[in-house]
Motif scaffolding. Structure first.
Motif, PDB file in Angstrom:
ATOM      1  N   THR A  39       1.445   3.319  -3.645  1.00 25.54           N
ATOM      2  CA  THR A  39       0.748   4.610  -3.689  1.00 25.54           C
ATOM      3  C   THR A  39       1.726   5.778  -3.610  1.00 25.54           C
TER       4      THR A  39
ATOM      5  N   LEU B 210      -5.484  -0.559  -6.155  1.00 27.06           N
ATOM      6  CA  LEU B 210      -4.839  -1.663  -5.432  1.00 27.06           C
ATOM      7  C   LEU B 210      -5.866  -2.585  -4.805  1.00 27.06           C
ATOM      8  N   SER B 211      -6.954  -2.008  -4.299  1.00 26.17           N
ATOM      9  CA  SER B 211      -8.004  -2.824  -3.696  1.00 26.17           C
ATOM     10  C   SER B 211      -8.554  -3.825  -4.695  1.00 26.17           C
TER      11      SER B 211
ATOM     12  N   VAL C 285     -10.458  -1.414   0.856  1.00 27.62           N
ATOM     13  CA  VAL C 285      -9.644  -0.240   1.173  1.00 27.62           C
ATOM     14  C   VAL C 285      -9.507  -0.103   2.686  1.00 27.62           C
TER      15      VAL C 285
ATOM     16  N   LYS D 293      -5.400   3.711  -3.944  1.00 26.68           N
ATOM     17  CA  LYS D 293      -5.850   2.619  -3.077  1.00 26.68           C
ATOM     18  C   LYS D 293      -7.019   1.865  -3.700  1.00 26.68           C
TER      19      LYS D 293
ATOM     20  N   THR E 160       0.829  -1.204   0.000  1.00 25.93           N
ATOM     21  CA  THR E 160       0.000   0.000   0.000  1.00 25.93           C
ATOM     22  C   THR E 160       0.864   1.255   0.000  1.00 25.93           C
ATOM     23  N   TRP E 161       1.844   1.291   0.899  1.00 26.34           N
ATOM     24  CA  TRP E 161       2.709   2.466   0.985  1.00 26.34           C
ATOM     25  C   TRP E 161       3.565   2.619  -0.270  1.00 26.34           C
TER      26      TRP E 161
ATOM     27  N   ALA F  13      -1.802  -0.202   6.530  1.00 28.39           N
ATOM     28  CA  ALA F  13      -0.980   0.982   6.278  1.00 28.39           C
ATOM     29  C   ALA F  13      -0.779   1.794   7.550  1.00 28.39           C
TER      30      ALA F  13
ATOM     31  N   MET G  91      -6.748  -2.338   3.805  1.00 29.78           N
ATOM     32  CA  MET G  91      -5.473  -1.741   3.422  1.00 29.78           C
ATOM     33  C   MET G  91      -5.101  -0.609   4.372  1.00 29.78           C
ATOM     34  N   ASN G  92      -6.092   0.189   4.778  1.00 28.33           N
ATOM     35  CA  ASN G  92      -5.816   1.297   5.697  1.00 28.33           C
ATOM     36  C   ASN G  92      -5.340   0.793   7.056  1.00 28.33           C
TER      37      ASN G  92
END
Length: 366
Positions: free
Chosen positions: A325, A335-336, A343, A332, A321-322, A350, A346-347
């Motif tokens: 992006t 990527l999702s 998302v 995101k 993710t990092w 992250a 992912m958050n």
């Protein structure tokens, strides 16, 4: 037609194979009946930080229980049937009052489970002792996956013991399937889930399908398939196979994430030039190296955590993710879709990176 007569030894073996298992002096079928599986309502959720579990348990409504799966970072709150929506609102309010955000909270009705502690202790103890070596032998075919996620033998024994207890809680004796067969099916699923939880659902499933197809082709033809043969065998175009193969290759590369904590791959110190000795373009590369170093270290396993904990495994989803992006120009949302995860998930990963990264950059600055 000649008919052979079974020998007495054959009769003895057949009788033995039909004898029921007995644990703690209780036949297995009778043991399950002592703590039958019952329906309940359940609320599943994750959080952006770990809850103070003992305090949470103390404040739960009467008759409500909570369990926490460290490997998945998943909380499960169980209550009586018909209480799912009320429990969901209670959980959200309690977490908000303690400065914690819930992630992916959902309520489920009529979940059939038993509490292992409701079984007679001697029955449960001997059942687990019996099925532990059986399970470890069954999992030998998954040894490469297990070594990747649970490399320590003691931790593996603990993980499998926890899986047996989880199967005990889910086993429905009324469906006519023996517990041993049910456990074997669940073990295969849970081993696969190790990869899905660590690396994203789509990538792990893609890798699993490719491995199965290659193994099946190898067994049928006694050789590995070419790219075109594998694509045809899987019912895909070559372009799709190549795209999926790139996903698998990326996944395998991310699995090798290790902390670069001042040491290069050949165990030599990483030397960065002093500012007054290097031109600006070299120092720009040095800063990039420092950032990459810090990001990788922030995603590496915590050496003090157990391998079955989230902190005990590489935070691959957080790294992807990092990195993608920040430097890969991806959003995101993109990527999702690519990774087959939400998302929100992912958050969560992250945010773990951000906390560790801030600490790591502070250390580097000092």
């Amino acid at each position: 037609m000649n008919h052979s007569t079974p020998t007495p030894v054959d009769d003895t073996r057949a009788a033995r194979s039909r004898e029921p298992l007995v644990f703690g002096g209780i036949p297995e079928a009778e043991g399950w009946a002592l703590a039958p599986i019952t329906p309940r309502d359940r609320v599943h959720f994750r959080t952006d930080r770990e809850l103070p579990l003992e305090e949470f348990r103390r404040e739960l409504p009467d008759g409500v229980t909570v369990s926490y799966d460290e490997g998945e970072g998943l909380y499960r709150v169980d209550g009586a049937c018909g209480t799912a929506s009320v429990l969901a609102e209670w959980v959200k309010a309690w977490c908000a009052g303690h400065g914690t955000a819930t992630v992916g909270l959902r309520a489920e009705t009529d979940v059939r489970r038993r509490a292992p502690r409701d079984l007679p202790p001697a029955f449960l103890d001997e059942l687990c002792r019996h099925y532990l070596p059986v399970s470890l032998k069954r999992l030998q075919r998954n040894s490469s996956t297990l070594r990747m996620h649970v490399p320590d033998p003691d931790d593996l024994t603990q993980q499998v013991s926890e899986w047996i207890l989880k199967a005990v809680g889910q086993f429905d004796e009324g469906k006519g399937v023996p517990f041993g067969a049910f456990l074997a099916t669940q073990l295969s699923k849970w081993v696969h889930d190790l990869g899905r939880n660590a690396h994203g659902r789509t990538a792990a499933d893609t890798e699993n399908k490719q491995q199965k197809a290659v193994a099946a082709f190898l067994a049928e033809h006694q050789r590995r398939p070419s790219e075109r043969e594998l694509a045809a065998y899987m019912g895909q175009s070559v372009a799709t196979l190549r795209r999926n193969s790139q996903t698998v290759a990326t996944l395998n590369g991310l699995r090798n994430l290790q902390s670069l904590d001042g040491v290069g791959p050949d165990a030599t110190e990483i030397m960065l030039p002093d500012a007054h000795e290097a031109p600006d373009e070299i120092m720009g590369e040095a800063e990039q190296t420092l950032l990459s170093h810090a990001l990788t270290a922030a995603c590496a396993p915590d050496p003090d955590a157990r391998p079955d904990q989230r902190a005990g495994q590489p935070n691959v989803l957080g790294w992807a993710t990092w990195y993608l992006t920040t430097w890969g120009g991806r959003t995101k949302t993109q990527l999702s879709a690519d990774l087959g995860t939400s998302v929100r998930n992912m958050n969560v990963h992250a945010d773990r990176v951000e906390r560790a990264l801030k600490q790591r950059l502070t250390e580097l600055a000092d």
